[in-house]
Design an enzyme around this catalytic site. Structure first.
Site, PDB file in Angstrom:
ATOM      1  N   ARG A 283       2.903  -3.816  18.032  1.00 39.43           N
ATOM      2  CA  ARG A 283       4.155  -4.420  17.938  1.00 39.43           C
ATOM      3  C   ARG A 283       5.066  -3.574  18.825  1.00 39.43           C
ATOM      4  NH1 ARG A 283       7.013  -8.211  14.135  1.00 39.43           N
ATOM      5  NH2 ARG A 283       5.008  -8.855  12.913  1.00 39.43           N
TER       6      ARG A 283
ATOM      7  N   HIS B  26     -10.307  -2.743  11.511  1.00 40.82           N
ATOM      8  CA  HIS B  26      -9.337  -3.437  10.961  1.00 40.82           C
ATOM      9  C   HIS B  26      -9.120  -4.576  11.877  1.00 40.82           C
ATOM     10  CE1 HIS B  26      -4.853  -3.414   9.399  1.00 40.82           C
ATOM     11  NE2 HIS B  26      -5.558  -4.190   8.804  1.00 40.82           N
TER      12      HIS B  26
ATOM     13  N   ASP C 179      -9.156  -9.738   8.917  1.00 38.19           N
ATOM     14  CA  ASP C 179      -8.630  -8.573   8.471  1.00 38.19           C
ATOM     15  C   ASP C 179      -9.604  -7.351   8.838  1.00 38.19           C
ATOM     16  OD1 ASP C 179      -6.424  -6.858   7.643  1.00 38.19           O
ATOM     17  OD2 ASP C 179      -7.558  -6.632   5.575  1.00 38.19           O
TER      18      ASP C 179
ATOM     19  N   CYS D  17       0.895  -7.746  12.053  1.00 38.33           N
ATOM     20  CA  CYS D  17       1.153  -7.839  13.477  1.00 38.33           C
ATOM     21  C   CYS D  17       0.507  -9.017  14.131  1.00 38.33           C
ATOM     22  CB  CYS D  17       0.866  -6.605  14.044  1.00 38.33           C
ATOM     23  SG  CYS D  17       1.705  -5.349  13.720  1.00 38.33           S
ATOM     24  N   GLY D  18      -0.176  -9.901  13.314  1.00 36.68           N
ATOM     25  CA  GLY D  18      -0.574 -11.043  13.728  1.00 36.68           C
ATOM     26  C   GLY D  18      -2.303 -11.339  13.902  1.00 36.68           C
ATOM     27  N   LYS D  19      -2.845 -10.863  12.879  1.00 37.98           N
ATOM     28  CA  LYS D  19      -4.188 -11.005  12.816  1.00 37.98           C
ATOM     29  C   LYS D  19      -4.578 -12.302  12.365  1.00 37.98           C
ATOM     30  CE  LYS D  19      -5.485  -7.127  10.738  1.00 37.98           C
ATOM     31  NZ  LYS D  19      -4.150  -6.697  10.707  1.00 37.98           N
ATOM     32  N   THR D  20      -3.804 -12.765  11.102  1.00 35.76           N
ATOM     33  CA  THR D  20      -4.199 -13.917  10.683  1.00 35.76           C
ATOM     34  C   THR D  20      -3.911 -15.263  11.592  1.00 35.76           C
ATOM     35  OG1 THR D  20      -3.827 -13.201   8.339  1.00 35.76           O
ATOM     36  CG2 THR D  20      -3.960 -15.488   8.542  1.00 35.76           C
TER      37      THR D  20
ATOM     38  N   LYS E 149      -9.717  -2.369   1.984  1.00 35.84           N
ATOM     39  CA  LYS E 149      -9.248  -1.059   2.636  1.00 35.84           C
ATOM     40  C   LYS E 149     -10.047   0.073   2.170  1.00 35.84           C
ATOM     41  CE  LYS E 149      -6.022  -3.626   4.712  1.00 35.84           C
ATOM     42  NZ  LYS E 149      -6.227  -4.368   6.093  1.00 35.84           N
TER      43      LYS E 149
ATOM     44  N   SER F  51      -1.223  -3.917  10.478  1.00 38.55           N
ATOM     45  CA  SER F  51      -0.825  -4.701   9.481  1.00 38.55           C
ATOM     46  C   SER F  51       0.436  -5.372   9.660  1.00 38.55           C
ATOM     47  CB  SER F  51      -0.472  -3.825   8.131  1.00 38.55           C
ATOM     48  OG  SER F  51      -1.743  -2.979   7.872  1.00 38.55           O
TER      49      SER F  51
ATOM     50  N   GLY G 125      -4.426  -3.770  -1.332  1.00 37.17           N
ATOM     51  CA  GLY G 125      -5.211  -2.908  -1.066  1.00 37.17           C
ATOM     52  C   GLY G 125      -5.228  -1.613  -1.830  1.00 37.17           C
TER      53      GLY G 125
ATOM     54  N   PHE H  36       2.271 -17.311  19.152  1.00 33.87           N
ATOM     55  CA  PHE H  36       1.398 -18.207  18.388  1.00 33.87           C
ATOM     56  C   PHE H  36       0.400 -19.022  19.305  1.00 33.87           C
ATOM     57  CE2 PHE H  36       5.405 -16.775  16.309  1.00 33.87           C
ATOM     58  CZ  PHE H  36       5.060 -16.219  14.990  1.00 33.87           C
TER      59      PHE H  36
ATOM     60  N   TYR I 139      -1.394  -3.620  -6.723  1.00 29.91           N
ATOM     61  CA  TYR I 139      -1.091  -4.371  -5.710  1.00 29.91           C
ATOM     62  C   TYR I 139      -2.091  -4.350  -4.726  1.00 29.91           C
ATOM     63  CZ  TYR I 139       1.985  -7.374  -2.714  1.00 29.91           C
ATOM     64  OH  TYR I 139       2.280  -8.565  -2.038  1.00 29.91           O
TER      65      TYR I 139
ATOM     66  N   ARG J 248       0.739  -1.161  -0.079  1.00 28.17           N
ATOM     67  CA  ARG J 248       0.042  -0.078   0.096  1.00 28.17           C
ATOM     68  C   ARG J 248       0.957   1.185  -0.135  1.00 28.17           C
ATOM     69  NH1 ARG J 248      -1.851   0.686   4.363  1.00 28.17           N
ATOM     70  NH2 ARG J 248      -1.214  -1.041   5.434  1.00 28.17           N
TER      71      ARG J 248
ATOM     72  N   ASN K  41       6.619  -8.292   1.947  1.00 27.67           N
ATOM     73  CA  ASN K  41       5.154  -8.362   2.128  1.00 27.67           C
ATOM     74  C   ASN K  41       4.640  -9.208   1.104  1.00 27.67           C
ATOM     75  OD1 ASN K  41       2.828  -7.088   2.927  1.00 27.67           O
ATOM     76  ND2 ASN K  41       2.632  -5.491   0.888  1.00 27.67           N
ATOM     77  N   SER K  42       5.215 -10.282   0.360  1.00 30.40           N
ATOM     78  CA  SER K  42       4.525 -11.136  -0.232  1.00 30.40           C
ATOM     79  C   SER K  42       3.261 -11.902   0.103  1.00 30.40           C
ATOM     80  CB  SER K  42       5.443 -12.252  -0.789  1.00 30.40           C
ATOM     81  OG  SER K  42       5.937 -12.955   0.434  1.00 30.40           O
ATOM     82  N   ARG K  43       2.254 -12.060  -0.604  1.00 27.33           N
ATOM     83  CA  ARG K  43       0.677 -12.577   0.149  1.00 27.33           C
ATOM     84  C   ARG K  43       0.354 -13.632  -0.802  1.00 27.33           C
ATOM     85  NH1 ARG K  43      -1.538  -8.671   3.954  1.00 27.33           N
ATOM     86  NH2 ARG K  43       0.135  -7.182   4.546  1.00 27.33           N
TER      87      ARG K  43
END
Ligand code: GTP
Ligand code: SPV
Ligand code: MN
Length: 615
Positions: A429, A258, A306, A283-286, A238, A281, A231, A523, A229, A90, A396-398
């Protein structure tokens, strides 16, 4: 059959749009016609979200060299896309909120007046789709017909965006049929900004050095130019579901956040709980959404990773949906040991962007396996060996993958009207200061905590990784209006919800020791923190009140089966008044940026925090 038609000299743009239109709604037809007249594509495709359409577009992109098909045995139905090296995340400094009044965008957003921005954009969009196909992508955010659901259309010249939108949203005819004359829906326009002249060869990843991600909250429009790319291009995400939807929510009494969304079931009692968590972004949501508990007694199921939309229900509680239908997740750091559920989810039907390619046609990224392959093709298509001094996958690969492939998916994801929230978590973080977990002292205190979160920057934003910045509610880049008004809206929501409001907590998985190592295993072991949180919600777990909130009383955090040294545990919960008073000074400076728009209740919270710290 897919709907396509080529412009003939004699056919007007109107014919081109209408010939294969799959709606009779004049408002839609006129808008699509206007955009086609402006952008001048060679053809117009009304997307239906079908498998045939997917097959056709993926084949065309493979043919054109824009997608690499992965090994069908190892990763069926999956593809790798490599972006332009300058189009990898982004672009916050090119993101604009174009409200009529500057103060409605507030000091944390870039602002340009709508008419001025349109005047700047129109010459760019004029002919921007020349030589390209214009896709009309209707989509629903949330189950079609649901109480919290909203509809939109993205017009794009990027087939990559179309494929991703098919995964990320409920795309197709049902959404288009829901857009009726006079109904509220969001108009989004996207161009990669790379028109093709007669005979000009296309790039694998067309884009433009000039980028604009612009939002018009008062007219429910998004115009995005120059980037393909994430968002920047998947405008449902977003742009719509956070920036535009946050404004809709303010006007209509709901919240666009978010946040991840998960369901927890107490295995013994069968009682279910729902919680949401706002983390910045990457920081561990997934990870948290797919939590695999390392302690017995809890079952965790995933609802979203997300975005969550929150709205008071008929019973007065706060209900939440995940408006999305897929994950656009960070690849690096996702592996069997950190997120086995994600690894299973990615078995196939996945678009990978900017990861590395293995010699047998599968994908790899840092952290996927402990063992690093001896040879790879890196995200830019170059040979790569472990002695290279650069990562094989872009940080930032997704991956883009349908949520329905998640083995831990909760049936609640399908709930038309959402799930009632029991707890809301705010996190970031933070190597220092912020404890592993603390419960807020009240809703107002919770809003203060959310409003003052700081977090170290990650690769999801362009800029300097590791730099500490304020990221209130993890919404700094996503709030479509004045952030101080947004805090006020949260306070009002609390008044509406009263004693039915979810309990608010702050968490920090990222605290580090003086030696630079993470103090908390994180985790799956975050289930230990969630366990305490739910027992607090039930009024069962004991807490110890500190100046910044209530932390677990001695022995209340379940540490069975892990070795956390006593010194580390002390450090994880140590609250140093001097550092916190220094943070309070920074908060005062931060608030000052918003002038008198900062709600009085938050200034009071700051005063009270200082008093508690000085006591
Ligand atoms: P966006 O999709 O960018 O909004 O972000 P997200 O919050 O969904 O990001 P994601 O969950 O993919 O964050 C991944 C990063 O967080 C990786 O670097 C993980 O290693 C790290 N991470 C997640 N959970 C933990 C944890 O409990 N402890 C530590 N130390 N790192 C974690
Ligand atoms: C984020 O950066 O928070 C994301 C990825 O979730 S993107 O959709 O690109 O914004
Ligand atoms: Mn995000």
């Amino acid at each position: 059959m897919s709907a396509t038609q080529t412009i003939e000299a004699e056919s007007t743009v109107t014919d081109l749009v209408r010939a294969n239109a799959t709606t009779a709604n004049e408002e839609v037809l006129q808008w699509v016609t206007e955009v086609a007249e402006l952008t001048k594509p060679v053809e117009v495709v009304w997307c239906d979200g079908s498998q045939d359409e997917w097959n056709r577009i993926t084949s065309e992109m493979v043919e054109a060299g824009s997608l690499i098909p992965l090994n069908k045995d190892l990763r069926p139905g999956s593809f790798l896309a490599r972006s332009h090296p300058a189009d990898v995340a982004r672009v916050e400094d090119r993101t604009f909120i174009c409200s009529e009044k500057e103060e409605d965008a507030g000091p944390t957003n870039n602002w340009v007046a709508p008419a001025e921005m349109k005047a700047e954009l129109m010459p760019l969009f004029d002919g921007a789709m020349r030589g390209r196909t214009m896709y009309v992508v209707p989509f629903s955010m949330g189950p079609v017909g649901g109480a919290i659901t909203q509809l939109g259309i993205e017009i794009t010249d990027s087939p990559y965006a179309v494929l991703n939108m098919r995964i990320m949203t409920r795309m197709g005819q049902a959404a288009l049929d829901g857009i009726t004359p006079g109904s509220e829906w969001v108009r989004t326009v996207h161009s990669v900004g790379a028109p093709l002249e007669e005979g000009q060869a296309d790039e694998a990843w067309p884009c433009n050095d000039t980028k604009y991600i612009t939002h018009f909250p008062e007219t429910l429009e998004v115009w995005s130019y120059g980037s393909g790319y994430g968002g920047n291009a998947l405008l449902s995400k977003k742009c719509f579901a956070l920036r535009i939807a946050s404004v809709m929510g303010r006007n209509e009494g709901w919240l666009a956040e978010h946040m991840l969304l998960l369901k927890l079931t107490n295995v013994d009692t069968g009682k279910a709980y729902h919680l949401s968590a706002a983390f910045p972004s990457a920081c561990g949501k997934t990870n948290l959404a797919m939590l695999q508990p390392t302690i017995p007694g809890w079952k965790v199921e995933t609802i979203g990773d997300d975005i969550a939309w929150l709205r008071p229900g008929k019973d007065g509680r706060l209900y939440a949906i995940n408006p999305e239908a897929g994950f656009f997740g960070v690849a690096p750091g996702t592996g069997e040991s950190t997120n086995p559920v994600a690894m299973e989810t990615l078995w196939g039907n996945t678009i990978f962007t900017n990861v590395a390619l293995t010699d047998d046609g599968d994908v790899w990224w840092e952290g996927k396996t402990d063992e690093v392959p001896a040879h790879l093709t890196d995200w830019q298509g170059n040979d790569w060996t472990p002695d290279a001094d650069r990562p094989a996958a872009h940080p930032n690969s997704r991956f883009t993958v349908p949520i329905q492939q998640t083995p831990s998916l909760a049936a609640d994801w399908y709930e038309q009207d959402g799930v009632p929230l029991d707890a809301i978590l705010f996190g970031g973080r933070r190597a220092t200061n912020v404890p592993l977990v603390a419960q807020s002292l009240s809703w107002e205190h919770g809003v203060f905590v959310g409003a003052t979160v700081s977090s170290e920057k990650t690769a999801a934003q362009e800029g300097t990784v590791g730099e500490l910045r304020r990221d209130p509610f993890a919404m700094l880049p996503f709030c479509g209006y004045n952030m101080a008004d947004y805090w006020g809206h949260w306070l009002e929501m609390g008044e509406t919800l009263g004693d039915k409001a979810p309990k608010v907590f702050q968490v920090n998985w990222f605290r580090k020791g003086a030696d630079g190592r993470f103090l908390w295993p994180g985790f799956g072991d975050n289930s230990r923190v969630i366990d305490w949180i739910i027992r607090r919600v039930e009024g069962e777990a004991r807490g110890r009140e500190t100046a910044i909130g209530t932390v677990p009383a001695d022995g209340e955090l379940n540490l069975e089966g892990i070795e956390v040294p006593a010194e580390d545990l002390d450090e994880l919960f140590s609250i140093d008044p001097a550092s916190w008073l220094a943070e309070a000074d920074l908060t005062e400076e931060f608030f000052a940026r918003f002038g008198d728009r900062v709600p009085v209740a938050l200034r009071d919270q700051l005063t009270q925090l200082r008093q508690r710290l000085s006591a």
